[in-house]
Design an enzyme around this catalytic site. Structure first.
Site, short mmCIF file in Angstrom:
data_model
loop_
_atom_site.label_atom_id
_atom_site.label_comp_id
_atom_site.label_asym_id
_atom_site.label_seq_id
_atom_site.Cartn_x
_atom_site.Cartn_y
_atom_site.Cartn_z
N SER A 69 0.82 -1.20 0.00
CA SER A 69 0.00 0.00 0.00
C SER A 69 0.86 1.25 0.00
O SER A 69 1.72 1.43 0.87
CB SER A 69 -0.90 -0.01 1.25
OG SER A 69 -1.38 1.27 1.53
N GLY A 70 0.63 2.13 -0.98
CA GLY A 70 1.31 3.42 -0.97
C GLY A 70 1.00 4.22 0.27
O GLY A 70 1.83 4.97 0.77
N TRP A 71 -0.22 4.04 0.80
CA TRP A 71 -0.60 4.72 2.04
C TRP A 71 0.35 4.34 3.17
O TRP A 71 0.84 5.19 3.91
CB TRP A 71 -2.04 4.35 2.41
CG TRP A 71 -2.67 5.20 3.48
CD1 TRP A 71 -3.57 6.20 3.30
CD2 TRP A 71 -2.44 5.12 4.90
NE1 TRP A 71 -3.93 6.76 4.52
CE2 TRP A 71 -3.24 6.10 5.52
CE3 TRP A 71 -1.66 4.31 5.71
CZ2 TRP A 71 -3.27 6.30 6.88
CZ3 TRP A 71 -1.66 4.50 7.08
CH2 TRP A 71 -2.47 5.49 7.66
N CYS A 117 -5.31 10.31 -1.14
CA CYS A 117 -5.85 9.00 -0.77
C CYS A 117 -7.23 8.84 -1.40
O CYS A 117 -8.02 9.79 -1.45
CB CYS A 117 -5.95 8.88 0.75
SG CYS A 117 -6.83 7.40 1.31
N HIS A 158 -9.80 7.69 -0.36
CA HIS A 158 -10.93 7.88 0.56
C HIS A 158 -10.93 9.27 1.19
O HIS A 158 -11.54 9.50 2.23
CB HIS A 158 -10.89 6.80 1.64
CG HIS A 158 -11.16 5.44 1.08
ND1 HIS A 158 -12.42 5.00 0.78
CD2 HIS A 158 -10.32 4.44 0.73
CE1 HIS A 158 -12.36 3.78 0.28
NE2 HIS A 158 -11.10 3.42 0.23
N ASN A 171 -10.61 -2.91 -2.95
CA ASN A 171 -10.08 -2.50 -1.66
C ASN A 171 -11.15 -2.66 -0.58
O ASN A 171 -12.08 -1.85 -0.50
CB ASN A 171 -9.61 -1.03 -1.76
CG ASN A 171 -9.09 -0.48 -0.45
OD1 ASN A 171 -8.92 -1.22 0.52
ND2 ASN A 171 -8.82 0.80 -0.42
N ASN A 172 -11.01 -3.68 0.25
CA ASN A 172 -11.88 -3.86 1.41
C ASN A 172 -11.36 -2.94 2.52
O ASN A 172 -10.79 -3.38 3.51
CB ASN A 172 -11.86 -5.32 1.87
CG ASN A 172 -12.48 -6.28 0.89
OD1 ASN A 172 -13.03 -7.30 1.28
ND2 ASN A 172 -12.37 -6.01 -0.40
N SER A 211 -10.96 2.23 5.76
CA SER A 211 -11.59 3.55 5.77
C SER A 211 -13.12 3.44 5.79
O SER A 211 -13.80 4.42 6.08
CB SER A 211 -11.16 4.36 4.54
OG SER A 211 -9.79 4.67 4.60
#
Length: 532
Positions: free
Chosen positions: A100-102, A221, A223, A379-380, A383
């Site tokens: 994940s880039g996050w 992001c 979200h 993406n589960n 957020s």
């Protein structure tokens, strides 16, 4: 080539070298070679890309064959995940890694914790891919090393049947190395920058790269608010750049995941170039929020579009960004998906604001009218408030069916007071079967959770800190960590072994023979866990 064949092959190589190599033991060298099945990241990328292609075909034949992954922000986390999967399920089949880039931004940047806005060093992404695979390869080496020791023990006891059984386990060993879907964000620049970074990620072992249609220098992001998309041609250039990177490096099966953020993105950085009515640029521009303009009412600095003989003024913000029409998000997602698949992407990712099978499936069905085998990575996301979302979905369904919902307050369904209610029980069952149902009904080939190990690390650390620094003291660690590790068979309870101590002992013996000073003797405190 089997175990004995590898030994024979190395014996021949050593014999060819003559006296300089007399001290090299062919079986020891064969073991080291077996323990390092993937010498380079490109070996990993080619191997895992083939697996992923086969899994995609299996899903097309039967949606029950969907795949899953968890996001991992450190090699140790990935390693423990795959060790656990092999322990509990006996195979790693259809279980992947997600990068994940996050989490790279939040946890692995030299700047310290950052928001998910592509401000971290781009090199930190391939560095983490390499780290993940280093730890997975070490898991292979550790597991195989244990089998080698068991085989040696059987030989020492004269039990050739048992030794042969273990040799077969070695030959059929299933690696911990699995496909990774790695987040390249919006490419960290133009198409050339995307190509250069893609090469580094593939060389580190990535077989699948996920790229999104946001503006690189305005990336947010998925979200969060404030997302800005780019015209299709700019995005397609980056898809082509990634494909060229895969082909240049000889990873023909490489996977491109095209992510659209259009559902939540109300802005675009520029008006698309268009040559003729109905072309891709014109379709993109048709979603802009425009007003018809009287030619006599032209203001300084106005930008205009001509469509169907009308002069239109797109709504432009002080940021110099252009606004899309409200409610056009799903239509834009559908066009994004079709266009990406028609120009080289293999899988889609539609970032949504809630986990709703009907919403996702509705868009996928429209895409499949043009691309019949279109399928998603989904993406589960943590957020999403999964509890509240699904309780509200059940509430709405019951209300529509005419069931009595007077005992529930829709906006307060997160309350613990509802946990044992019939509504909460049905919502939890829908959550439990979400991945299976969405695979069957919404074309989702791969389910992932982007940030799960970020949250589990925080939760477990909080619980340990509360107990250890409180009244429980050392018991807070022993009862809730070590005792559970022992009873649940968590491999890293023997942390010296997990860190490679036994592998090191094997190497010392190979290199030094009887002179080896090994760590695994009788005074090693890890022996206290032999009965575990």
């Amino acid at each position: 080539m089997g175990y004995q064949g590898k030994i024979a092959d190395l014996k021949d190589t050593i014999a060819e070298q003559g006296s300089p190599w007399n001290a090299i033991d062919a079986e020891s060298a064969a073991r080291m070679r077996i323990q390092n099945r993937f010498p380079t990241g490109l070996d990993i990328a080619r191997y895992t890309a083939k697996i992923m292609r086969e899994d995609m075909e299996a899903y097309d034949a039967d949606p029950a064959n969907y795949t899953q992954s968890l996001g991992c922000w450190h090699g140790f986390i990935a390693q423990q995940k795959m060790i656990s999967i092999k322990k509990h399920f006996g195979t790693t089949k259809r279980r992947y890694l997600y990068l994940s880039g996050w989490m790279v931004a939040a946890l692995r940047s030299e700047f310290g914790p950052l928001p998910d806005q592509s401000m971290h060093e781009k090199t930190s992404v391939p560095a983490l891919i390499e780290e993940l695979y280093t730890f997975l390869k070490q898991a292979d080496s550790r597991e195989l090393g244990g089998l080698f020791r068991e085989m040696d023990k059987a030989r020492d006891n004269g039990d050739e049947v048992e030794a042969k059984r273990i040799e077969m386990l070695i030959e059929n060993h299933e690696t911990h190395v699995v496909p990774i879907i790695a987040d390249i964000d919006a490419g960290f620049g133009n198409a050339e920058a995307t190509y250069l970074l893609a090469k580094k990620m593939i060389e580190a072992g990535a077989c699948a790269l996920q790229i999104e249609n946001q503006v690189s220098d305005e990336k947010q992001c998925g979200h969060q608010d404030g997302k800005v998309t780019v015209p299709h041609e700019e995005f397609l250039q980056k898809i082509r750049a990634i494909r060229y990177a895969f082909l240049e490096l000889g990873v023909e099966d490489g996977i491109i995941v095209a992510r659209t953020d259009s559902l939540g993105a109300g802005l675009t950085k520029s008006i698309a170039y268009t040559k003729e009515e109905g072309d891709l640029g014109d379709q993109y521009n048709s979603f802009l929020d425009c007003e018809e303009v009287d030619p006599t009412d032209i203001k300084n600095g106005d930008v205009f579009l001509s469509r169907e003989g009308k002069l239109l003024r797109p709504k432009r913000l002080p940021s110099n960004l252009y606004q899309f029409r409200s409610g056009s998000g799903e239509d834009r997602c559908v066009l994004d998906g079709i266009t990406s698949l028609q120009h080289g992407a293999d899988l889609l990712w539609i970032e949504t604001e809630k986990p709703h099978i009907g919403q996702i499936g509705g868009m996928v069905n429209r895409i499949r009218e043009v691309i019949p085998n279109a399928k998603l990575v989904y993406n589960n996301s943590p957020s999403f408030n999964w509890t509240l979302n699904f309780r509200q979905q059940v509430f709405d369904a019951w209300q529509k069916e005419g069931k009595d919902v007077s005992g529930y307050e829709r906006e307060k369904l997160m309350s613990i007071d509802y946990d044992s209610s019939d509504l909460a029980i049905e919502a939890d069952e829908r959550i439990r079967t979400f991945q299976r149902d969405a695979a069957a009904q919404a074309g989702i080939f791969h389910h992932l959770i982007t940030l799960p190990t970020y949250h589990t690390a925080a939760l477990s650390t909080d619980n340990l800190a509360k107990r250890y620094f409180g009244d429980e003291g050392m018991l807070g660690y022993v009862r809730n960590v070590q005792r559970e590790e022992i009873r649940q068979g968590i491999a890293c309870v023997k942390h010296q072994n997990m860190a490679g101590s036994d592998i090191g002992d094997d190497h010392k013996e190979y290199f030094a023979g009887e002179a080896a000073l090994k760590a695994g003797g009788e005074d090693n405190t890890m022996n206290q866990f032999e009965a575990a």
